[in-house]
Write an enzyme that holds these catalytic residues in place. Structure first.
Site, PDB file in Angstrom:
ATOM      1  N   GLU A 242       0.841  -1.198   0.000  1.00 19.64           N
ATOM      2  CA  GLU A 242       0.000   0.000   0.000  1.00 19.64           C
ATOM      3  C   GLU A 242       0.876   1.248   0.000  1.00 19.64           C
ATOM      4  O   GLU A 242       1.708   1.414   0.896  1.00 19.64           O
ATOM      5  CB  GLU A 242      -0.903  -0.015   1.241  1.00 19.64           C
ATOM      6  CG  GLU A 242      -1.935  -1.121   1.175  1.00 19.64           C
ATOM      7  CD  GLU A 242      -2.447  -1.568   2.547  1.00 19.64           C
ATOM      8  OE1 GLU A 242      -2.226  -0.860   3.544  1.00 19.64           O
ATOM      9  OE2 GLU A 242      -3.057  -2.650   2.613  1.00 19.64           O
TER      10      GLU A 242
ATOM     11  N   GLU B 203      -4.658  -6.657   2.451  1.00 15.99           N
ATOM     12  CA  GLU B 203      -3.465  -7.399   2.891  1.00 15.99           C
ATOM     13  C   GLU B 203      -3.496  -8.875   2.502  1.00 15.99           C
ATOM     14  O   GLU B 203      -2.449  -9.448   2.210  1.00 15.99           O
ATOM     15  CB  GLU B 203      -3.257  -7.255   4.401  1.00 15.99           C
ATOM     16  CG  GLU B 203      -2.707  -5.894   4.831  1.00 15.99           C
ATOM     17  CD  GLU B 203      -3.779  -4.831   4.876  1.00 15.99           C
ATOM     18  OE1 GLU B 203      -4.966  -5.182   4.770  1.00 15.99           O
ATOM     19  OE2 GLU B 203      -3.436  -3.644   5.018  1.00 15.99           O
TER      20      GLU B 203
ATOM     21  N   ASP C 149       1.177  -5.215  12.553  1.00 17.30           N
ATOM     22  CA  ASP C 149      -0.109  -5.631  13.122  1.00 17.30           C
ATOM     23  C   ASP C 149      -1.059  -6.149  12.038  1.00 17.30           C
ATOM     24  O   ASP C 149      -1.941  -6.953  12.333  1.00 17.30           O
ATOM     25  CB  ASP C 149      -0.765  -4.444  13.833  1.00 17.30           C
ATOM     26  CG  ASP C 149       0.207  -3.692  14.713  1.00 17.30           C
ATOM     27  OD1 ASP C 149       0.026  -3.704  15.934  1.00 17.30           O
ATOM     28  OD2 ASP C 149       1.163  -3.085  14.180  1.00 17.30           O
ATOM     29  N   PHE C 150      -0.885  -5.678  10.808  1.00 15.11           N
ATOM     30  CA  PHE C 150      -1.810  -6.070   9.739  1.00 15.11           C
ATOM     31  C   PHE C 150      -1.565  -7.505   9.280  1.00 15.11           C
ATOM     32  O   PHE C 150      -2.289  -8.020   8.420  1.00 15.11           O
ATOM     33  CB  PHE C 150      -1.750  -5.096   8.551  1.00 15.11           C
ATOM     34  CG  PHE C 150      -1.920  -3.648   8.926  1.00 15.11           C
ATOM     35  CD1 PHE C 150      -2.478  -3.282  10.145  1.00 15.11           C
ATOM     36  CD2 PHE C 150      -1.518  -2.641   8.063  1.00 15.11           C
ATOM     37  CE1 PHE C 150      -2.622  -1.947  10.499  1.00 15.11           C
ATOM     38  CE2 PHE C 150      -1.658  -1.304   8.412  1.00 15.11           C
ATOM     39  CZ  PHE C 150      -2.203  -0.956   9.621  1.00 15.11           C
TER      40      PHE C 150
ATOM     41  N   HIS D 240      -1.388  -0.716  16.271  1.00 17.19           N
ATOM     42  CA  HIS D 240      -0.313  -0.229  15.400  1.00 17.19           C
ATOM     43  C   HIS D 240       1.047  -0.234  16.094  1.00 17.19           C
ATOM     44  O   HIS D 240       1.932   0.533  15.719  1.00 17.19           O
ATOM     45  CB  HIS D 240      -0.598   1.207  14.936  1.00 17.19           C
ATOM     46  CG  HIS D 240      -1.659   1.328  13.888  1.00 17.19           C
ATOM     47  ND1 HIS D 240      -2.992   1.141  14.147  1.00 17.19           N
ATOM     48  CD2 HIS D 240      -1.590   1.625  12.556  1.00 17.19           C
ATOM     49  CE1 HIS D 240      -3.692   1.328  13.035  1.00 17.19           C
ATOM     50  NE2 HIS D 240      -2.869   1.610  12.064  1.00 17.19           N
TER      51      HIS D 240
HETATM   52  C1  LIG Z   1      -5.669  -3.421   7.584  1.00 16.03           C
HETATM   53  C2  LIG Z   1      -5.077  -2.073   7.441  1.00 16.03           C
HETATM   54  N1  LIG Z   1      -4.335  -1.804   6.344  1.00 16.03           N
HETATM   55  C3  LIG Z   1      -3.776  -0.594   6.195  1.00 16.03           C
HETATM   56  C4  LIG Z   1      -3.946   0.373   7.136  1.00 16.03           C
HETATM   57  C5  LIG Z   1      -3.289   1.717   7.001  1.00 16.03           C
HETATM   58  N2  LIG Z   1      -4.305   2.700   6.654  1.00 16.03           N
HETATM   59  C6  LIG Z   1      -4.909   3.425   7.599  1.00 16.03           C
HETATM   60  S1  LIG Z   1      -6.087   4.404   6.976  1.00 16.03           S
HETATM   61  C7  LIG Z   1      -5.793   3.868   5.423  1.00 16.03           C
HETATM   62  C8  LIG Z   1      -6.589   4.420   4.303  1.00 16.03           C
HETATM   63  C9  LIG Z   1      -8.039   4.185   4.460  1.00 16.03           C
HETATM   64  O1  LIG Z   1      -8.711   4.716   3.374  1.00 16.03           O
HETATM   65  P1  LIG Z   1     -10.265   4.835   3.354  1.00 16.03           P
HETATM   66  O2  LIG Z   1     -10.879   3.531   3.737  1.00 16.03           O
HETATM   67  O3  LIG Z   1     -10.640   5.400   2.032  1.00 16.03           O
HETATM   68  O4  LIG Z   1     -10.616   5.854   4.513  1.00 16.03           O
HETATM   69  P2  LIG Z   1     -10.180   7.392   4.631  1.00 16.03           P
HETATM   70  O5  LIG Z   1      -8.805   7.429   5.170  1.00 16.03           O
HETATM   71  O6  LIG Z   1     -10.276   7.975   3.280  1.00 16.03           O
HETATM   72  O7  LIG Z   1     -11.148   7.982   5.599  1.00 16.03           O
HETATM   73  C10 LIG Z   1      -4.782   2.937   5.412  1.00 16.03           C
HETATM   74  C11 LIG Z   1      -4.269   2.265   4.210  1.00 16.03           C
HETATM   75  C12 LIG Z   1      -4.705   0.049   8.279  1.00 16.03           C
HETATM   76  N3  LIG Z   1      -4.869   0.922   9.276  1.00 16.03           N
HETATM   77  N4  LIG Z   1      -5.272  -1.170   8.391  1.00 16.03           N
END
Ligand SMILES: Cc1ncc(C[n+]2csc(CCOP(=O)(O)OP(=O)(O)O)c2C)c(N)n1
Lengths: 323, 336
Positions: free
Chosen positions: B29, B70, B95-96, B139
């Site tokens: 990601e 993931e 953690d993921f 995290h």
């Molecule tokens: C399982 C997991 N993968 C990756 C992340 C890292 N991460 C946190 S927020 C995010 C983006 C989320 O995007 P979206 O669902 O569009 O929500 P927004 O941030 O736009 O509110 C990511 C990749 C995470 N917290 N959990």
């Protein structure tokens, strides 16, 4: 539109609290007093409030890592939230969760979540519980456009359809997941609602920057779900004004994009314009609301700053009920 | 030798190895960042800043931004490895692992064994781990013990820039799945890194200090904490054998046992809860294989049996500290 003056002021007030709470956090974070990751919801207020204004504390929601707005819209104590974000002992979660893990079961807020996509299956479970109780409650999963790419979200939608649970999938499409665009990451026709439809549920679409459109569309959706038709979904087209997390330089944005959004897609401005033009409210009333909210946020912040930190001796408490 | 930090050492190693071997691909990601946005590609280069420049050099076929998925990331890495590529998948927070666990545990880790030794699965998974940023319970975890418990996975935790290069190179040249743990609080650590080819064999611990009175076993961020404690203790005339494991699977049992046989005292420092931890594992190995050398029961410095809290005061109390290591060493010396 049958909203009373009182309801209109209330809706504006809740959106204003979210906005000012977030704007204040944006400033306070620069002082270094707030630890950890903070993801601001600013810009998406109409989505949370337009959805939650239909709910009672009996209805349930699960939230995301960007959960402050959902918490406030669902009725969490704003001062308790601020203390939690400051990591204080009497914060809503005793300082153990922080910004990403605020929960308040007493108002039907089952938790913000640091794991993207983790909430949707939980909402289905909550909806199953609601269905069993037979009181007409519903459970709502807030998810971003990024979260709609997790298998958990797909599995949750399918399960909800299979068991006809009163689950509602609210997809807040703010066009970004972290630094990646929705046009890249959502591989179908970029339309999240159609994914929900593919799983066999009815889906709606609304302008998430417009309180009235969100509110009215949700009313239809809820009527359908509360009537026992099983799950439903709604995709809200919305915007976030700050970075993915506080400190994100937002190099993925186009030049001038943020100024344009603030100008053209600010849900609070749009609300004011609408009630002003339709002569539904005297705008002076909303100015008074702003001032009153400013007072609340000021108090919440200064009280949180002054509040005592948690005692390290309690670090391993509350892991179990008993052990 | 060039001086660089761990972040730079990882970036440079990926760059060099991708140049050398066109089968290496990188996915995760935002490893590029900015895909599908008006601001354009490579707005970020990974949220930890470890992958900038790769996209510009190797393009979108080899440096792949993924959706937030993931299971798909790790599963795709497993499949690509079976099909002859050398994927480097990033989990931006270790953690993921929770989301991708089946692909790691039931798939990638077991292919070679289940298929009668007829295949390899040369995938590297980079996992950013550890507490210290008040990132709270989802995290901040150090899940290396869990993955160490899974036969088929190699588990690697560099503590210095030189090891970051040496161990990552070794991971990319080897044919087994490697879990490469990068501590988020160590990225800025600077040090000399050998120029040219540098490979660090797995299962070969590093003796960081030799002191002779107590053996302190560490890995990852705990190595630096051990150094701090050892310096303090040295001033009091207490000599610490400080061991940096480098890899927990394979484990350099010999280095641990040799040292304990000489010192008779063991402290294991492990940034995780105590039950079924690396600390418990090593204490058990020493207790069962070097029992007669021991002058005191093995000491385990870990977090408490709880998730990791958010507030500064609480996280500080949760994570092992140099002070706790010092105290444990003194207690062992006082034991009789
Ligand atoms: C399982 C997991 N993968 C990756 C992340 C890292 N991460 C946190 S927020 C995010 C983006 C989320 O995007 P979206 O669902 O569009 O929500 P927004 O941030 O736009 O509110 C990511 C990749 C995470 N917290 N959990």
């Amino acid at each position: 539109m049958q909203l009373s003056r009182e309801e209109l002021v209330g809706a504006y007030r809740r959106m204003a609290i979210i906005r000012q709470f977030e704007e204040r956090l944006h400033e306070e974070i620069k002082t270094g007093e707030i630890a950890g990751f903070t993801h601001l919801y600013c810009g998406q207020e109409a989505a949370a409030v337009g959805v939650c204004d239909h709910l009672t504390t009996e209805d349930l929601i699960v939230s995301t890592h960007r959960g402050h707005g959902h918490c406030i819209a669902k009725g969490c104590d704003v001062k308790g939230m601020m203390k939690e974000i400051y990591g204080r002992r009497d914060g809503l979660c005793k300082g153990r969760g922080g910004s990403m893990h605020i929960a308040d079961l007493s108002v039907g807020m089952l938790g913000a979540n640091g794991i993207v996509g983790a909430g949707a299956p939980q909402a289905v479970g909550a909806a199953i519980a609601a269905k069993l109780d037979g009181k007409g409650r519903v459970a709502i999963a807030f998810s971003g456009d990024g979260a709609c790419n997790q298998g958990t979200t797909f599995e949750a939608m399918n399960l909800a359809v299979v068991v006809k649970a009163p689950a509602i999938f609210v997809f807040e499409n703010n066009h970004y997941s972290e630094h990646t665009g929705v046009d890249y990451a959502v591989g179908t026709n970029k339309d999240i609602a159609s994914r929900a439809e593919a799983f066999g549920m009815k889906a709606w679409r609304a302008n998430g920057c417009d309180y009235f459109d969100t509110y009215e569309t949700m009313r239809d959706l809820l009527e359908y779900v509360r009537a026992g038709n099983g799950p439903a979904a709604i995709e809200l087209d919305t915007e976030r004004f700050y970075g993915h997390f506080e400190g994100d330089p937002q190099r993925y944005r186009a030049k001038g994009e943020l100024d344009r959004l603030r100008e053209e897609r600010d849900c609070l401005k749009a609300f004011r314009a609408r009630v002003g033009e339709a002569k539904l409210l005297d705008l002076q009333l909303l100015d008074d609301v702003d001032a009153e909210v400013a007072q609340l946020i000021e108090e919440a912040t200064s009280e949180a700053r002054a509040a005592p930190p948690p005692d390290p001796a309690h670090v391993a408490e509350d892991v179990y009920v008993d052990y | 030798m060039a001086v660089m930090n761990i972040r730079e050492a990882i970036n440079k190693t990926l760059m060099d190895e991708m140049e050398r071997d066109s089968n290496i691909i990188v996915l995760g990601e935002d490893v590029v960042g900015g895909a599908g946005t008006a601001g354009g590609q490579e707005a970020i280069g990974g949220i930890w800043g470890t992958t900038p420049g790769l996209f510009a050099k190797f393009g979108a076929d080899r440096v792949i931004d993924t959706p937030i998925s993931e299971s798909a990331i790790i599963g795709a890495a497993a499949g690509a490895a079976l099909a002859g590529k050398r994927p480097v998948a990033e989990l931006m927070f270790a953690d993921f692992v929770g989301v991708s666990l089946d692909q790691l545990w039931n798939q990638m880790a077991k292919f070679r064994y289940m298929f009668g030794g007829k295949t390899t699965c040369p995938a590297v998974v980079r996992l950013i781990y550890g507490a210290g940023m008040n990132a709270a319970a989802q995290h901040s975890q150090s899940v290396y013990a869990m993955l160490t418990s899974m036969p088929g996975l190699k588990v690697v935790l560099p503590a210095t820039p030189a090891d970051a290069k040496g161990l990552l190179t070794e991971a990319l040249r080897g044919d087994d799945p490697v879990m490469f743990f990068e501590h988020k609080a160590l990225y800025g650590v600077k040090g000399e890194v050998p120029d040219g080819e540098h490979r660090q064999r797995f299962g070969e611990a590093r003796m960081v200090r030799e002191g002779g009175d107590v053996t302190v076993v560490t890995c990852g961020r705990m190595v630096g904490f051990g150094e701090k404690a050892a310096d303090k203790l040295a001033a009091e005339g207490i000599g610490v054998d400080l061991i940096d494991l480098r890899t927990t699977s394979p484990l350099d049992e010999e280095a641990i046992l040799d040292s304990v046989e000489a010192t008779g005292r063991l402290v294991v420092v492990d940034e995780s809860p105590p039950r079924c931890s690396l600390a418990a594992d090593i204490a058990a190995i020493v207790a069962s294989k070097a029992f007669t050398s021991l002058k005191a029961p093995p000491a385990m410095i870990t977090g408490p049996h709880s998730p990791i809290p958010f507030a500064r005061e609480l996280e500080r109390a949760w994570v092992p500290s140099p002070q706790k290591i010092e105290d444990a060493v003194r207690q062992l010396l006082a034991f009789r």
